[in-house]
Design a protein around this motif. Structure first.
Motif: not given
Length: 426
Positions: A223-229, A240-242, A55-65, A153-159
């Motif tokens: 990215p700092v907020f992502l890592l802290v979260g 965190i994608g949401a 679920l993180a994949v579509p959410l991060f794609i949407m956030a980037g757009n 790519g990190m999300i796919l590899y990690g999942t």
């Protein structure tokens, strides 16, 4: 399984979209094995999309757009110009700085390369850069994107590999910095030979740098907020994608006030197309992967490699070179989906850290986006610049060499990859 692999190669050479080539060739495995129920391809395709972590994949794609339509890109370009415009190579150095800053925004190497080419490509040509050099640096600069959070790519590899996505996110920063230095040095060397001038004649004043940093601070903090979260346990990778989507909307609407209704609708449309393409590929890859597991190819590959050597660093180099070679013909997303289940268990068996291997593997797979004959980012850049692929390829060789040297260097520098993950996550 040889028929399946041969069919996949033939379909790719015929120009069939990768997702269909994977699905059709994977279905041939069940034709060869009629004792297997033909309902299995449908079941595995559906079940592949039910993975909650994806679920993180579509959410991060949407956030980037949404972030790309919020005004962040222009502010990061100003900051990149101020920080690197004085270096020899001018806009080429600016493009590298922008790639580093944009990594946490776009998450996609192809999107980053295409976006920067539209923003800087024609201006670089007007200022005397050759089209091949311009295309090469704008494409290979995007190698920084997939290893700066939140790289898809990190999300796919990690999942797929059950590897901590938080540790992968943290591991990408130092390798990205090393890539930046290697590519910037290559630009400087080429610019010195050809007489390419700096973008700015004088070094920026401290006040100018401060204003640019403040203007781009929301993108830099992302990215700092992502890592802290993730570190504080506030979010899971999917949650965190949401958060990223909400963050992008708040910045675009309330802070920069650039994200209007039209931009919001365009962001949704772009996200729908991007998510559809990625998830369709992931779903159909399950058919192909089923045959790989049934035929015990991971064990066969492990036996073949360990038959040559059982030295972890040498195995890692062999895998990186193999992935580089396959990447000339297969998309990076496909490589990560298909090869992670094959190579990651082998590296774990040999005692290698999965995060260390993951960064090297993702980088090696990503290079295929920028090389002929099927590099998606290469074709996007060459199409926008109207640059012949032959000229692009010739001028890109120094950048390919620089990136390859960094990847091989990281094999012997696990501390450079694991320092931040160990510092943040223990």
């Amino acid at each position: 399984m040889l028929l399946v692999i041969a069919a996949f190669a033939v379909l790719l050479l015929m120009g069939m979209p990768v997702a269909f080539a994977i699905g059709i060739s994977g279905a041939l495995f069940f034709v060869q094995n009629p004792e297997l129920p033909f309902t299995i391809p449908v079941q595995v395709t559906v079940s592949q999309t039910q993975n909650f972590a994806l679920l993180a994949v579509p959410l991060f794609i949407m956030a980037g757009n949404f972030m790309n339509r919020s005004g962040i890109t222009e502010r990061l370009l100003d900051l990149a110009s101020i920080l690197t415009g004085r270096l020899r190579g001018g806009l080429a150095q600016v493009s590298l700085a922008l790639s580093a800053l944009m990594g946490g925004v776009s998450g996609s190497a192809i999107a980053d390369a295409a976006m920067q080419t539209r923003m800087l490509g024609h201006e670089m040509v007007r200022r005397g850069f050759t089209r091949g050099f311009t295309g090469g640096i704008l494409a290979f600069g995007a190698t920084l994107t997939p290893i700066i959070p939140p790289g898809i790519g990190m999300i796919l590899y990690g999942t797929i590999g059950q590897v901590s996505i938080g540790r992968l996110f943290a591991a990408g920063f130092i390798p990205a910095l090393l890539l930046w230095v290697a590519l910037a040095t290559t630009v400087w060397w080429t610019a010195a030979k050809r007489g390419y001038k700096p973008e700015r004649e004088k070094s920026p004043a401290a006040a100018e740098v401060g204003r640019a940093l403040i203007a781009g601070i929301w993108a830099l903090l992302f990215p700092v907020f992502l890592l802290v979260g993730l570190r504080m346990g506030i979010f899971t990778p999917s949650e965190i994608g949401a958060f990223a989507v909400v963050y992008a909307l708040l910045i675009g609407v309330l802070v920069y006030r650039r994200l209007k209704l039209r931009g919001f609708v365009e962001g949704l449309e772009s996200s729908l197309a991007d998510v559809g393409a990625v998830m369709f590929l992931i779903a159909l890859s399950a058919i192909f992967s089923y045959g790989i597991v049934m035929e015990r190819l991971p064990e066969a590959a492990a036996g073949w490699v360990t038959g040559i050597t059982q030295t972890p660093w040498l195995v890692m180099i062999l895998i990186a070179l193999l992935v580089l070679a396959i990447g000339f013909f297969v998309d990076a997303t496909v490589l990560i989906i298909m090869l992670t289940p094959i190579f990651l268990p082998l590296m774990r068996q040999l005692g290698a850290d999965p995060v260390h291997f993951g960064i090297i593997f993702i980088l090696a797979a990503t290079i295929g986006n920028f090389t002929p004959p099927v590099g998606a980012a290469m074709y996007a850049v060459c199409s926008i610049l109207r640059c012949p692929v032959g000229e692009y390829t010739r001028e890109s060789l120094p950048f390919l060499g620089a990136v390859t040297l960094v990847i091989l260097g990281l094999v012997f520098l696990p501390g450079a990859v694991l320092f931040l993950p160990n510092l943040i996550f223990g």
